[in-house]
Write a protein that holds these residues in place. Sequence first.
Motif, short mmCIF file in Angstrom:
data_model
loop_
_atom_site.label_atom_id
_atom_site.label_comp_id
_atom_site.label_asym_id
_atom_site.label_seq_id
_atom_site.Cartn_x
_atom_site.Cartn_y
_atom_site.Cartn_z
N ASP A 9 0.85 -1.19 0.00
CA ASP A 9 0.00 0.00 0.00
C ASP A 9 0.89 1.23 0.00
N TYR A 10 1.00 1.87 -1.16
CA TYR A 10 1.80 3.09 -1.24
C TYR A 10 1.00 4.23 -1.89
N GLY A 11 -0.32 4.12 -1.76
CA GLY A 11 -1.20 5.19 -2.23
C GLY A 11 -1.57 5.10 -3.68
N SER A 12 -1.28 3.97 -4.33
CA SER A 12 -1.60 3.83 -5.75
C SER A 12 -1.98 2.39 -6.03
N ASN A 14 -5.53 -0.49 -7.10
CA ASN A 14 -6.83 -0.99 -6.67
C ASN A 14 -6.59 -2.12 -5.67
N LEU A 15 -6.39 -1.77 -4.42
CA LEU A 15 -6.04 -2.76 -3.41
C LEU A 15 -7.17 -3.74 -3.15
N ARG A 16 -8.39 -3.25 -3.18
CA ARG A 16 -9.53 -4.12 -2.85
C ARG A 16 -9.67 -5.26 -3.86
N HIS A 19 -6.75 -7.66 -3.47
CA HIS A 19 -6.90 -8.41 -2.23
C HIS A 19 -7.88 -9.57 -2.43
N VAL A 31 -2.46 -6.24 3.61
CA VAL A 31 -2.24 -4.95 2.98
C VAL A 31 -1.35 -4.14 3.91
N THR A 32 -0.20 -3.68 3.41
CA THR A 32 0.76 -3.07 4.30
C THR A 32 1.62 -2.01 3.61
N SER A 33 2.06 -1.03 4.39
CA SER A 33 3.09 -0.10 3.95
C SER A 33 4.33 -0.24 4.83
#
Length: 212
Positions: A9-12, A14-16, A19, A31-33
């Motif tokens: 997760d770096y702000g860019s 479609n994570l959902r 996932h 989901v991680t930064s």
Amino acid sequence: MKPRVALLDYGSGNLRSAHRALERVGAEVTVTSDPKVAVAADGLLVPGVGAFAACMQGLKAVRGERVIGERLAGDRPVMGICVGMQILFERGTEHGHAAAGCGEWPGEITRLEADILPHMGWNTVEIAKGSRLFDGIADATRFYFVHSYAARSWELNPEPPLPSPQVSWAQHGGDRFVAAVENGPLWATQFHPEKSGDAGAHLLENWLASFR
């Protein structure tokens, strides 16, 4: 045990969707930064949507380029999707402005030479011979693309005994571009497997299988 995948997760991106797609094929997804979590996982997935320079800025903010480099130095799987693939190259040029990428591969991301952009929708891929990523997937299978920029050439051709990367291609409006790369532990796709139905799920299964 389920393979553990860190979804960066770096702000860019479609994570959902990513996932859900990874969980669908049996991964345990975080989901991680956090760089420590991203390094420790069995696999690292780097998504990406938007402009090359903005994605690189976000990636550096969470030390993502260092995480990628550290994992690859230890021969640990990394996969990039869409702009998450593009930022693996040396540089990207959009609207006349160049930005540095991660530099894992030589070359430049440039605008496609096609009458209709973005290239959005389903398209086939010219699959590299012996591909593990596309194992069990036919050349006629279609994947979902959304982009206006791409790697339109491939410049990394190592001398033996180093193995050559497996590069798969696609075309839009007569312009040929890199659709996927398999380079040791570093794999990537210009298309979105998480939006490509059963074919995309099969491809993600192949990536998870490469962990074992």
